[in-house]
Design an enzyme around this catalytic site. Structure first.
Site, PDB file in Angstrom:
ATOM      1  N   ASP A 117       0.842  -1.188  -0.002  1.00 40.01           N
ATOM      2  CA  ASP A 117      -0.001   0.033  -0.106  1.00 40.01           C
ATOM      3  C   ASP A 117       0.848   1.306  -0.036  1.00 40.01           C
ATOM      4  OD1 ASP A 117      -2.341   1.436  -0.230  1.00 40.01           O
ATOM      5  OD2 ASP A 117      -2.647   1.400   2.028  1.00 40.01           O
ATOM      6  N   ASP A 155      -2.563  -4.667  -5.032  1.00 36.77           N
ATOM      7  CA  ASP A 155      -1.975  -3.240  -5.382  1.00 36.77           C
ATOM      8  C   ASP A 155      -0.447  -3.299  -5.756  1.00 36.77           C
ATOM      9  OD1 ASP A 155      -4.327  -2.135  -4.726  1.00 36.77           O
ATOM     10  OD2 ASP A 155      -3.902  -1.336  -2.818  1.00 36.77           O
ATOM     11  N   ASP A 305     -11.712   0.160   4.636  1.00 37.51           N
ATOM     12  CA  ASP A 305     -10.675   0.475   3.844  1.00 37.51           C
ATOM     13  C   ASP A 305      -9.617   1.404   4.531  1.00 37.51           C
ATOM     14  OD1 ASP A 305     -13.065   0.769   1.693  1.00 37.51           O
ATOM     15  OD2 ASP A 305     -11.735  -1.184   1.707  1.00 37.51           O
TER      16      ASP A 305
END
Length: 463
Positions: A117, A155, A305
Site C-alpha cells: 500500500d 496493489d 478500507d
C-alpha cells in the site's frame, strides 16, 4: 488516478462451530459449476469470517437479517495479512483442511509484500524480501494438494509510485518467485496476480507490468479488488489485458473480477464514507465467459478500507449499507448444490486462446537407488520455441533426507525450487526446505526450456 481500497485482515485458525455456521433458509450459496472458465466446484463459505461471527453475536440487532441473508450467506476470501512466519503453515493448513473436508474450494488473499500500500492505510507486510520469500515457503506448505484460489498481493503491480527502479525490479522478482513457490507446493493452486482495475492503468500498461512480475507462471490476474467499477467495464478491461499478453507470447491467462461492492458506483472512492455502494453479483465460478474464471468477493463486504475506520475491521453499518439497497437479492444468488468439489484435484492447464493445449500426464518416470525415490515429468505449458516443465520427486517405501534428479534430453534455461548444475545432462538437487520427504511424500521443481519438451530421461537418487 483512481485508487484501490486497501484491506488488512489477519488469517486466523478456523473454528467451525454450530453458532457461527449459519445460513439463512432460502438463501442459496454461490454455485461453482463452471460453464466457461477452467474452475469448478462449490466455493467455501468461511464459518470464521468476521461477518458470520458478528451475525452470531448480534441476533437482536435490527440489521442482522439483511446482513445475514445477503452477505454472511455468501463465500468470500480470507485475507492472509499478519506477518507470522512461525505459525502461518499451521493456520493455513487448518483453513485449507476445513474447506477440503467440506468438499469445497477455499479462497485466500495473500497480502504480505514489503512496503504494501506504499505505506498507506494498509501499510505493513514482511520486513524485507528475504523474509517475504521465506514466509511464502511456510505458507505454501499448508496449502495441501487440492484446488485453492489464491489472489496474490493486492496493489503490488498496479500501485508502484513509491518504488524506485531497483525496488520495482526486486518486487517483480519476488512476485515471480512467490508464484512459482506456491505452484510447486500445490500444482492445483490457482494463482492470480494484480491487474488493477479499468479506471486505473491502461490494459497495455497493466499487461506489461504483469509480464515483468511473472504472469507466465500464474493462472491469470484479478481486477477490481475493493473497488467499484462495473462488471462490464472490468470484462472489457480484462479482455484488453489478455489480448496484450497474447501479443507478448503469453497465452492462456484468465481473469477474476471482484464484484463484492460494484452493484452501485457513485461518490468518493473510499467506501467508509460512502453509502451509495451496493454489493454486486454474488460469488460464482459459473461465468459464461472463457476469459473469466470467477466473479468473486475478494474484499469481504462490510470490511473497512482505512478511511473512517481501521482497515480490515468489520463494520456492520457498512455491511448494512452495501446490502440494504439491493433489489430482490435472493434472485441474484445462483442456485447450487452442496455436493463435493468434483474437480478439486483435477487441473486443466489448456489455454483459452489459440495456444496449444498441453497435457498433465507424466511422460517419463525414472527410478534408481533401490526404490529410494522416483521422478516423473509433466509439461505444464508449451509455445512456439519453448515450454514449462515440472518434475515431481516421490519417496519410496522409506523416508529420504535429500534427493538428486538427473535430466537428459531437454534444454533448460531457468529452474526454481531446486539447485541446477550441468549443461545437459542436468543435475538438480533439493533445496534445504524440500529435501526431507516421508515415505510416499512428494516435492516438485519447475523450469523453462527451449525447443520441444520431448520425453526426457530421468533418474532419481537419494543419499
Amino acid at each position: 488516478m483512481s485508487r484501490y481500497m486497501r484491506n488488512r485482515r489477519p488469517l486466523a485458525v478456523v473454528a467451525a462451530t454450530a453458532a457461527t455456521a449459519m445460513v439463512a433458509a432460502g438463501v442459496w450459496i454461490a454455485n461453482g459449476t463452471a460453464s466457461a472458465g477452467v474452475l469448478s466446484g462449490t466455493l467455501y463459505r468461511d464459518p470464521d469470517s468476521a461477518v458470520v461471527k458478528w451475525v452470531a453475536a448480534n441476533g437482536g440487532d435490527s440489521r442482522v437479517g439483511v446482513i445475514r441473508d445477503r452477505i454472511a450467506s455468501q463465500p468470500s476470501f480470507r485475507w492472509v495479512a499478519n506477518y507470522n512466519p512461525s505459525t502461518i503453515q499451521a493456520e493455513t493448513s487448518a483453513y485449507i483442511n476445513a474447506a477440503n473436508s467440506a468438499g469445497q474450494v477455499p479462497q485466500l488473499s495473500v497480502y504480505m509484500i514489503p512496503n504494501r500500500d506504499c505505506g498507506g492505510a494498509s501499510a505493513g507486510g514482511a520486513p524485507d524480501y528475504g523474509s517475504y520469500l521465506s514466509w511464502v515457503q511456510n505458507f505454501s506448505r499448508g496449502l495441501g494438494s487440492q484446488m485453492v484460489i489464491i489472489v496474490l498481493e493486492t496493489d503490488s503491480i498496479a500501485l508502484q509510485t513509491c518504488l524506485s527502479s531497483s525496488e520495482l525490479s526486486t518486487r517483480n522478482n519476488a512476485l515471480s518467485q512467490a508464484t512459482q513457490t506456491i505452484k510447486a507446493a500445490n500444482r492445483n493452486a490457482k494463482v492470480y496476480l494484480d491487474g488493477g482495475h479499468s479506471a486505473w492503468n491502461s490494459a497495455s500498461e497493466q499487461a506489461n507490468r504483469l509480464r515483468n512480475a511473472g504472469i507466465q507462471y500464474a493462472d491469470g490476474f484479478y481486477t477490481n479488488v475493493s473497488n467499484f467499477q462495473p462488471t462490464s467495464s472490468e470484462v472489457s478491461f480484462g479482455s484488453g489485458i489478455i489480448n496484450a499478453l497474447n501479443g507478448m507470447g503469453i497465452s492462456g491467462k484468465r481473469q477474476i473480477i471482484d464484484t463484492s461492492r460494484n452493484g452501485g458506483a457513485a461518490g468518493d472512492w473510499c467506501a467508509d464514507d460512502n453509502t451509495d455502494r451496493r454489493i454486486g453479483q454474488y460469488p460464482t465460478l459459473n461465468t459464461g465467459n472463457a476469459n473469466i474464471d470467477g466473479y468473486l468477493w475478494v474484499k469481504p463486504p462490510g470490511e473497512a478500507d482505512g478511511c473512517a475506520f481501521q482497515a480490515g475491521s468489520f463494520q456492520p453499518s457498512l455491511a448494512y449499507s452495501l446490502a440494504s439497497g439491493v433489489q430482490n437479492p435472493s434472485s441474484q444468488a445462483p442456485v447450487t448444490t452442496r455436493g463435493p468439489v468434483t474437480s478439486a484435484v483435477v487441473t486443466t492447464r489448456g489455454p483459452v486462446t489459440s495456444a496449444p493445449v498441453t497435457t498433465r500426464a507424466p511422460v517419463t518416470t525414472g527410478n534408481q537407488g533401490g526404490g529410494a525415490c522416483t521422478a516423473s515429468y509433466t509439461t505444464i505449458n508449451s509455445w512456439g520455441g519453448g515450454y514449462q516443465g515440472e518434475i515431481t520427486v516421490k519417496a519410496g517405501s522409506s523416508s529420504i533426507n535429500g534427493w538428486t534428479v538427473t535430466i537428459n534430453g531437454q534444454t533448460i534455461t531457468q529452474l526454481w525450487n531446486g539447485q541446477l548444475s550441468g549443461s545437459g545432462p542436468y543435475t538438480v538437487k533439493n533445496l534445504s526446505w524440500n529435501g526431507s520427504l516421508p515415505a510416499g511424500g512428494t516435492a516438485a521443481f519447475g523450469y523453462l526450456g527451449n525447443g520441444s519438451p520431448g520425453s526426457p530421461t530421468l533418474t532419481c537418487t537419494s543419499p
